[in-house]
Write a protein that holds these residues in place. Sequence first.
Motif, PDB file in Angstrom:
ATOM      1  N   GLY A  46       7.347  -5.535   9.004  1.00 18.93           N
ATOM      2  CA  GLY A  46       5.963  -5.934   9.282  1.00 18.93           C
ATOM      3  C   GLY A  46       5.791  -7.402   9.652  1.00 18.93           C
ATOM      4  O   GLY A  46       4.699  -7.951   9.510  1.00 18.93           O
ATOM      5  N   LYS A  47       6.866  -8.038  10.145  1.00 20.92           N
ATOM      6  CA  LYS A  47       6.803  -9.469  10.495  1.00 20.92           C
ATOM      7  C   LYS A  47       5.739  -9.738  11.553  1.00 20.92           C
ATOM      8  O   LYS A  47       4.889 -10.617  11.398  1.00 20.92           O
ATOM      9  CB  LYS A  47       8.178  -9.957  11.001  1.00 20.92           C
ATOM     10  CG  LYS A  47       9.273  -9.846   9.961  1.00 20.92           C
ATOM     11  CD  LYS A  47      10.629 -10.190  10.514  1.00 20.92           C
ATOM     12  CE  LYS A  47      11.179  -9.189  11.498  1.00 20.92           C
ATOM     13  NZ  LYS A  47      11.323  -7.819  10.964  1.00 20.92           N
ATOM     14  N   SER A  48       5.799  -8.950  12.639  1.00 24.20           N
ATOM     15  CA  SER A  48       4.853  -9.171  13.748  1.00 24.20           C
ATOM     16  C   SER A  48       3.425  -8.894  13.284  1.00 24.20           C
ATOM     17  O   SER A  48       2.489  -9.609  13.658  1.00 24.20           O
ATOM     18  CB  SER A  48       5.194  -8.255  14.934  1.00 24.20           C
ATOM     19  OG  SER A  48       6.557  -8.342  15.240  1.00 24.20           O
ATOM     20  N   SER A  49       3.249  -7.867  12.464  1.00 24.70           N
ATOM     21  CA  SER A  49       1.902  -7.532  11.966  1.00 24.70           C
ATOM     22  C   SER A  49       1.340  -8.679  11.132  1.00 24.70           C
ATOM     23  O   SER A  49       0.158  -8.999  11.225  1.00 24.70           O
ATOM     24  CB  SER A  49       1.939  -6.273  11.096  1.00 24.70           C
ATOM     25  OG  SER A  49       2.523  -5.215  11.783  1.00 24.70           O
ATOM     26  N   ASN A  51      11.369  -3.812  11.039  1.00 25.17           N
ATOM     27  CA  ASN A  51      10.234  -2.939  10.708  1.00 25.17           C
ATOM     28  C   ASN A  51       9.554  -3.254   9.370  1.00 25.17           C
ATOM     29  O   ASN A  51       8.840  -2.411   8.830  1.00 25.17           O
ATOM     30  CB  ASN A  51      10.698  -1.465  10.714  1.00 25.17           C
ATOM     31  CG  ASN A  51       9.611  -0.532  11.220  1.00 25.17           C
ATOM     32  OD1 ASN A  51       8.766  -0.914  12.038  1.00 25.17           O
ATOM     33  ND2 ASN A  51       9.599   0.682  10.732  1.00 25.17           N
ATOM     34  N   ASP A 102       0.829  -1.217   0.000  1.00 23.85           N
ATOM     35  CA  ASP A 102       0.000   0.000   0.000  1.00 23.85           C
ATOM     36  C   ASP A 102       0.861   1.264   0.000  1.00 23.85           C
ATOM     37  O   ASP A 102       0.378   2.337  -0.367  1.00 23.85           O
ATOM     38  CB  ASP A 102      -0.947  -0.005   1.219  1.00 23.85           C
ATOM     39  CG  ASP A 102      -0.205  -0.143   2.534  1.00 23.85           C
ATOM     40  OD1 ASP A 102       0.791  -0.893   2.595  1.00 23.85           O
ATOM     41  OD2 ASP A 102      -0.604   0.514   3.514  1.00 23.85           O
ATOM     42  N   THR A 146      10.985  -6.052  18.130  1.00 20.00           N
ATOM     43  CA  THR A 146      11.170  -7.446  18.565  1.00 20.00           C
ATOM     44  C   THR A 146      12.666  -7.702  18.755  1.00 20.00           C
ATOM     45  O   THR A 146      13.446  -7.589  17.800  1.00 20.00           O
ATOM     46  CB  THR A 146      10.602  -8.419  17.492  1.00 20.00           C
ATOM     47  OG1 THR A 146       9.282  -7.992  17.167  1.00 20.00           O
ATOM     48  CG2 THR A 146      10.580  -9.848  17.984  1.00 20.00           C
ATOM     49  N   GLY A 149      13.352  -2.567  15.344  1.00 20.55           N
ATOM     50  CA  GLY A 149      13.973  -3.183  16.518  1.00 20.55           C
ATOM     51  C   GLY A 149      13.012  -3.379  17.677  1.00 20.55           C
ATOM     52  O   GLY A 149      13.434  -3.487  18.826  1.00 20.55           O
ATOM     53  N   SER A 180      -0.455  -5.972   5.358  1.00 20.26           N
ATOM     54  CA  SER A 180      -0.794  -6.759   6.557  1.00 20.26           C
ATOM     55  C   SER A 180      -2.193  -6.489   7.115  1.00 20.26           C
ATOM     56  O   SER A 180      -2.757  -7.332   7.796  1.00 20.26           O
ATOM     57  CB  SER A 180       0.255  -6.548   7.645  1.00 20.26           C
ATOM     58  OG  SER A 180       0.189  -5.242   8.121  1.00 20.26           O
TER      59      SER A 180
HETATM   60  N1  LIG Z   1       1.292   0.828   5.628  1.00 24.97           N
HETATM   61  C1  LIG Z   1       1.572  -0.358   6.144  1.00 24.97           C
HETATM   62  N2  LIG Z   1       2.130  -0.441   7.365  1.00 24.97           N
HETATM   63  C2  LIG Z   1       2.418  -1.674   7.858  1.00 24.97           C
HETATM   64  C3  LIG Z   1       2.157  -2.868   7.139  1.00 24.97           C
HETATM   65  N3  LIG Z   1       2.559  -3.917   7.892  1.00 24.97           N
HETATM   66  C4  LIG Z   1       3.050  -3.395   9.027  1.00 24.97           C
HETATM   67  N4  LIG Z   1       2.970  -2.043   9.035  1.00 24.97           N
HETATM   68  C5  LIG Z   1       3.428  -1.104  10.066  1.00 24.97           C
HETATM   69  O1  LIG Z   1       4.849  -1.182  10.106  1.00 24.97           O
HETATM   70  C6  LIG Z   1       5.334  -1.003  11.426  1.00 24.97           C
HETATM   71  C7  LIG Z   1       6.247  -2.161  11.788  1.00 24.97           C
HETATM   72  O2  LIG Z   1       5.482  -3.340  11.899  1.00 24.97           O
HETATM   73  P1  LIG Z   1       5.978  -4.567  12.786  1.00 24.97           P
HETATM   74  O3  LIG Z   1       5.008  -5.676  12.522  1.00 24.97           O
HETATM   75  O4  LIG Z   1       6.202  -4.170  14.202  1.00 24.97           O
HETATM   76  O5  LIG Z   1       7.366  -4.880  12.098  1.00 24.97           O
HETATM   77  P2  LIG Z   1       8.500  -5.964  12.483  1.00 24.97           P
HETATM   78  O6  LIG Z   1       9.085  -6.438  11.202  1.00 24.97           O
HETATM   79  O7  LIG Z   1       7.937  -7.006  13.376  1.00 24.97           O
HETATM   80  O8  LIG Z   1       9.518  -5.023  13.261  1.00 24.97           O
HETATM   81  P3  LIG Z   1      10.862  -5.386  14.123  1.00 24.97           P
HETATM   82  O9  LIG Z   1      10.392  -5.744  15.483  1.00 24.97           O
HETATM   83  O10 LIG Z   1      11.631  -4.114  14.075  1.00 24.97           O
HETATM   84  O11 LIG Z   1      11.597  -6.471  13.428  1.00 24.97           O
HETATM   85  C8  LIG Z   1       4.092  -0.887  12.314  1.00 24.97           C
HETATM   86  O12 LIG Z   1       3.839   0.492  12.545  1.00 24.97           O
HETATM   87  C9  LIG Z   1       2.982  -1.506  11.470  1.00 24.97           C
HETATM   88  O13 LIG Z   1       1.710  -0.980  11.772  1.00 24.97           O
HETATM   89  C10 LIG Z   1       1.546  -2.757   5.823  1.00 24.97           C
HETATM   90  O14 LIG Z   1       1.283  -3.724   5.106  1.00 24.97           O
HETATM   91  N5  LIG Z   1       1.304  -1.480   5.393  1.00 24.97           N
END
Ligand SMILES: Nc1nc2c(ncn2[C@@H]2O[C@H](COP(=O)(O)OP(=O)(O)OP(=O)(O)O)[C@@H](O)[C@H]2O)c(=O)[nH]1
Length: 335
Positions: free
Chosen positions: A163-166, A161, A77, A191, A189, A125
Amino acid sequence: MNRTMAFVARKSFPYEKPSTWFPGHMHKTLKKLQSLSSKTDILVEVRDARIPLTSRNFAVESILRNKNRIIVYNKCDLAVPCEKSLSTFRDEMAHLQQSFQCMQDWCQQSQRVTFKTVDASAYVSSIPLYAKKLLKRIRNMSVHGLTSNERVHVYFVGMPNTGKSSILNSLRHVSLRRSKAAITGNHPGVTKHFSEVVRLLDDAEVFMLDTPGIMTPSIAAPEDMLKLSLVGCVKEGLIDSVTLVDYLLFRINLVDPSIYSKWSLPTNDVDEFLENVAQKTGKLSKGGGYNDSTVAAYILQTYRSGKLGRFLLDPTDKPSVELRLQRELIKSQKK
Ligand SMILES: Nc1nc2c(ncn2[C@@H]2O[C@H](COP(=O)(O)OP(=O)(O)OP(=O)(O)O)[C@@H](O)[C@H]2O)c(=O)[nH]1
């Protein structure tokens, strides 16, 4: 001729600092991923769709090569403006996958290693349809590798960042209607450790684990750090925000300077750009000055939320991809 018509964008952005961001928890994560041995495990590698090549972690390629892997290009997106361009994006990613495959075939012949099938898809996500499709893929892959009560672990790996957790949360919600299992946040960072094991399917022994985001211990090209910082994969402050805005300005100008027409006429001068933005957004002080870091932070935030153009920062044409893969190969052989 007016200024907009006469405008010529910069052709290059000199940046030579070869620094990376690789704190201790990333080193630990890399080691732990290396020790995973189960043949039935599945790795969901999450990349950022805005930087499909740069968010490919070449440092973990050797770890992932004997695993069942699904690549997810998340945050579509923010990378593609509409459904029509999403289908072009999918074609480009399919083409990218072929290039990766060619490189893997070459490694396979020269280094006698084996690769399992890799599956790639575009993702957002927050959209359940994407989660449903991914769930189906994981189910097919796991059931294929399962014998009776054998457990399958699905690991979410990738750069910080992305979006793995999302994605883990979205899958769990779609599959089991359960609430969030992993903590998310809008900075890299969040997680820092492997998560607890959480169930994904209620009719098969398939479980998920979140892992900390990892960068590469070294970078393939200095510009990578600018791209990774722009999309928010790198710790805030590592690169000065005005430099980042200058790079963003350079990239937008190559796409379409009218993207920022509400703020400024086309310009290659970051100071002029910051001043125009400060003026248009009420950030000028009474004396006419402005705080460049505050204005730069505002611009970066606007870009990261998708409100300042949606475009890829990586070129995906064949010669650029091949050059990129060659560089990565050289870097990974130097280790
Ligand atoms: N616009 C948008 N934002 C997203 C999407 N997926 C995740 N996010 C945003 O990206 C940010 C990081 O998401 P996380 O799921 O915490 O990412 P992560 O990869 O687990 O992060 P780390 O813990 O740093 O490894 C959050 O603010 C989410 O809301 C997506 O598909 N689109």
